[in-house]
Design an enzyme around this catalytic site. Structure first.
Site, PDB file in Angstrom:
ATOM      1  N   LYS A  39       0.842  -1.200   0.000  1.00  0.00           N
ATOM      2  CA  LYS A  39       0.000   0.000   0.000  1.00  0.00           C
ATOM      3  C   LYS A  39       0.876   1.248   0.000  1.00  0.00           C
ATOM      4  CE  LYS A  39      -0.464  -0.079   5.039  1.00  0.00           C
ATOM      5  NZ  LYS A  39      -1.387  -0.077   6.172  1.00  0.00           N
ATOM      6  N   ARG A  93     -10.122   0.201  15.692  1.00  0.00           N
ATOM      7  CA  ARG A  93     -10.073   0.964  14.442  1.00  0.00           C
ATOM      8  C   ARG A  93     -11.178   0.465  13.516  1.00  0.00           C
ATOM      9  NH1 ARG A  93      -4.471   1.434  11.124  1.00  0.00           N
ATOM     10  NH2 ARG A  93      -4.983  -0.718  10.560  1.00  0.00           N
ATOM     11  N   TYR A 138      17.105  31.285   3.150  1.00  0.00           N
ATOM     12  CA  TYR A 138      15.985  32.176   3.481  1.00  0.00           C
ATOM     13  C   TYR A 138      15.993  32.565   4.952  1.00  0.00           C
ATOM     14  CZ  TYR A 138      13.722  31.137  -1.008  1.00  0.00           C
ATOM     15  OH  TYR A 138      13.417  31.024  -2.327  1.00  0.00           O
ATOM     16  N   MET A 168      12.457  24.793  -1.091  1.00  0.00           N
ATOM     17  CA  MET A 168      11.572  23.861  -1.786  1.00  0.00           C
ATOM     18  C   MET A 168      12.366  22.815  -2.564  1.00  0.00           C
ATOM     19  SD  MET A 168       8.556  24.541  -4.601  1.00  0.00           S
ATOM     20  CE  MET A 168       7.477  25.390  -3.452  1.00  0.00           C
TER      21      MET A 168
END
Length: 815
Positions: free
Chosen positions: A483, A582, A709, A758
């Site tokens: 998954k 769950r 930054y 980024m």
């Protein structure tokens, strides 16, 4: 090898049923990777965990007409049978006879680490001195060593073979079939040490190999090894190597400040450059020099050979290509062995069409016509759509290849032809000698071109799965969780590999994950753990099997089955609630559940539950209560159903910590990626994932200047700062900037400085000597490890892996 069936039977005391005059030149042991059927026999190897006889039908379907087996199966007409008492004993008897009648000089390499690298280095240094044969890949076991020895042919003068053991009493069997003249013992470490009572017992077992050796070369830095060797083999020629000066071969202190080292061999000095100075590389270099000297290679030649050593690239890369192609890049080396390995790897993929780029085989002392006749036979058996031959020599024999064949003088001419960029929906195998630089083709054909890559070692996944399987009782099935894009590694690529290795079930979270796998040819049963209402029709259409955890889901899915016209009992998987709270049916719902199921055209394929805390020793009491609830409720439901579905509850940490609760199947997830909460188990697993990038630029930032930054980092001295092309868009969380996290450069941890951008981040490389732009940076693998990196991120390894952006290129390697 080149024997008739009659000769093989006489050598091994086997029985023949069929044609005694058929010739056997190759023995295949895995029906999935049969790359040629001509003069090939399939041996059905039976072990206590599995029977190779299950795959006889597959081998016959592929065209094999000689079967070596412990039993005959009359339904396979026209097959010649070699019936043996024990398939492994048969291989060992045949290999023993073949080796003892070969009359070649032999080198046997054993130890815990470094066997394969030393074998490959020795081969690179010696192939042009003597016609040489070597073990393919890491074939060194009770089965692998015999298969390696059976490759010896009459023209070869030197054999280099690895010998590996994992438990007591194995080496005696291997020494019986292979007794090398030169014995080489590498580093003794922790590999398989858990199977021995002590390091002393492990050493005793390893050195049995040298019982009939004339020369023993060993790492003398280990005092126990030195003591044992001298106690047992004092009458033989013994040569020790290592860092300690009491060895006959050692490294002298550097005599200059450049990258050269000086090796002292008895009273001689040999000086050569070494760019990697880690302990393992230098130790292997000492062993290499010692063996070369023992074979009377002069010092000048040794230096030349070391200078021309290529990195041991024992891997194939599978890369997503343009136009829906898969590119298998094996452009690191080329000989017959590695060609066979590449063709085997090719057979793990289900695409119906495939193409091959193949270059001249360089540096083989053999008749060209005979060589390329054998090459063409191997290639023709694969039914390639197109074959592209590169090089003057191989092009002369283009008429031997049955596929649509093109010839080129060099790689540039092939690139300029544009043929490769026109291929669609195929597997493209790139197989070439280094001098042709066909790795340039990979750059043209790959879909994503970034310096930042996620490398996934498929063999490490297999090792980790097999380790967990070794803890299971015979017959227990295994389900692999794929998954979330197989935890970020690539669901199709991982599922394809697992399917090839006969995993019993695959698990996905949502139907669309399973549908995508089905569309790409995955046929293994797939369980959908969270089947959403809108996906029921697609689940049925693509033969997926849903988890059913509530009456609402059961009723809605049954309606979808009826509407679809499905006329058999549809397989479903019942989730039982045992304490995680769950999803799942509770104990008071079981009567209604069994009553409901009795009226519906469905079959409960399995019933299962989830452990919430199997990785937490302090929650053992709670976990044991979960087992009690599961045992009680599943037994009750089985009684009500009137039949027995599979049962499973153990996850990766459950497999290793609660072996008494295996039931019928277990589920592996993070364990196959090499992660375990238990330190002792972690030592047995191999690292699967390596997140890497390169240095884009190195700058000097003066005192008081700032980096990145918001000017978050201002060094208090003139600092060397490297920029690397990976950032939070690639899955690096911003919270590990500003010296919270580290990355690895030249095996040294280096702090991240400033805010993470980024697409980029900066690291301080003051402590790294000889660093340069383009050098590799490890985000995680060994240093830092995946677990350490997750620690920087204040999260778990699952989140780290699943956060890596799809834009990061995945490369699949197979050692």
């Amino acid at each position: 090898m080149n024997y008739t069936v009659q000769q093989i039977a006489e050598i091994t005391n086997a029985q023949i049923i069929g044609d005694k005059e058929l010739v056997v030149k190759n023995i295949a042991f895995d029906s999935r990777i049969i790359y040629s059927t001509k003069n090939t026999a399939f041996v059905a190897i039976n072990t206590h965990k599995n029977s190779g006889e299950k795959f006889i039908e597959s081998a016959v379907d592929r065209g094999i007409d000689i079967i070596i087996s412990e039993h005959q199966y009359p339904q396979f007409e026209h097959v010649t049978w070699i019936i043996v008492d024990n398939s492994v004993d048969f291989l060992q008897k045949l290999a023993k006879y073949h080796f003892e009648n070969a009359h070649l000089k032999s080198i046997g390499i054993t130890g815990s680490n470094g066997k394969t690298i030393l074998k490959e280095w020795l081969y690179q240094c010696l192939w042009n001195e003597f016609p040489t044969v070597k073990s393919p890949k890491s074939f060194n076991s009770q089965i692998g060593l015999p298969l390696s020895l059976l490759q010896i042919n009459s023209s070869q003068e030197l054999g280099i073979f690895e010998v590996g053991i994992s438990k007591p009493h194995e080496m005696e069997k291997l020494e019986n079939i292979f007794h090398p003249q030169i014995g080489l013992l590498t580093h003794i470490g922790n590999a398989h040490a858990a199977n021995f009572e002590s390091e002393e017992e492990l050493i005793d077992e390893k050195i049995i190999l040298f019982k009939d050796s004339e020369v023993i070369i060993y790492n003398g830095d280990n005092e126990l090894v030195d003591k044992k060797i001298h106690e047992l083999y004092s009458s033989k020629r013994l040569i020790s190597y290592g860092f300690k000066k009491n060895n006959q071969v050692f490294i002298k202190e550097n005599i200059s400040k450049d990258e050269k080292i000086t090796v002292v061999y008895f009273d001689e000095e040999i000086c050569f450059p070494v760019h990697q100075r880690d302990e393992a590389t230098l130790t292997n270099a000492l062993a290499l020099v010692t063996v070369l000297k023992e074979l009377n290679i002069d010092n000048q030649k040794i230096v030349e050979k070391i200078n021309s050593l290529k990195a041991v690239e024992m891997r194939l890369e599978a890369i997503e290509g343009i136009k829906n192609n898969i590119v298998i890049n094996d452009s690191f080396n080329l000989d017959l062995d590695s060609l066979k390995t590449a063709l085997q790897f090719l057979n793990e993929y289900k695409k119906s069409k495939k193409s091959l780029v193949l270059t001249d085989i360089v540096g083989v002392n053999s008749n060209s016509k005979e060589l390329y006749e054998e090459v063409s036979e191997l290639v023709n058996d694969q039914n390639f759509d197109s074959v592209f031959l590169v090089g003057d020599e191989i092009s002369k024999f283009s008429n031997l290849f049955k596929s649509k064949t093109f010839t080129f003088v060099d790689t540039k001419e092939l690139i300029d032809s544009k043929h490769l960029t026109e291929i669609e929906n195929q597997i493209i195998l790139l197989k070439g000698a280094r001098k042709f630089e066909i790795e340039k083709l990979k750059d043209i054909l790959e879909l994503r071109k970034h310096d930042t890559v996620l490398e996934i070692n498929l063999n490490a996944i297999l090792h980790n799965i097999n380790y967990h399987k070794s803890l299971l009782k015979p017959g227990i099935k295994m389900m692999a969780m794929v998954k979330a894009n197989a935890y970020g590694l690539g669901s199709y690529e991982i599922s394809e590999f697992l399917q090839h290795h006969h995993i019993d079930y695959l698990g996905v979270a949502y139907a669309d994950e399973g549908i995508e796998l089905r569309k790409k040819g995955i046929t293994t049963p797939i369980i959908v753990m969270n089947p959403e209402q809108h996906s029921y029709e697609a689940i049925i259409e693509y033969n997926l099997e849903p988890e059913i955890y509530s009456f609402r889901v059961l009723e809605l899915f049954y309606e979808a089955v009826q509407k679809s016209g499905y006329d058999k009992k549809y397989p479903i998987h019942i989730k039982l609630e045992t304490g995680m709270h769950r999803l799942g049916f509770k104990d008071f719902e079981l009567d209604q559940l069994s009553e409901t199921l009795s009226h519906k055209n469905m079959k409960v394929q399995s019933m299962f539950s989830h452990l919430s805390s199997s990785d937490m020793p302090e929650e053992r009491e709670f976990t044991l209560r979960q087992f009690e609830v599961f045992e009680k409720n599943s037994n009750y439901l089985i009684e009500k159903l009137g039949y027995t579905p599979l049962r499973h509850i153990l996850n990766s940490s459950g497999i290793t910590s609660y072996t008494a609760h295996q039931y019928d199947m277990v589920r592996i997830g993070i364990g196959m990626i090499g992660e375990s909460p238990c330190g002792e188990i972690q030592k047995q697993l191999q690292s699967v994932v390596s997140f890497k990038t390169v240095i884009s630029q190195i700058s000097t930032v003066d005192t008081g200047e700032s980096v990145g930054y918001s000017r978050k980092y201002k060094p208090d001295h003139a600092a060397r700062i490297a920029t690397i092309p990976v950032g939070y868009a690639d899955g690096i969380p911003r919270l590990i900037g500003n010296q919270v996290g580290n990355v690895g450069v030249n095996k040294t941890l280096t702090p991240i400085v400033g805010n993470i951008c980024m697409d980029m981040m900066m690291i301080n490389v003051d402590q790294i000597p000889n660093i340069k732009e383009g050098d590799t940076v490890t985000i995680f693998n060994a240093k830092p490890s995946l677990k350490e990196f997750a620690g920087y991120c204040k999260t778990i390894t699952y989140e780290v892996l699943t956060s890596i952006s799809p834009r990061v290129k995945r490369i699949y390697i197979k050692d």
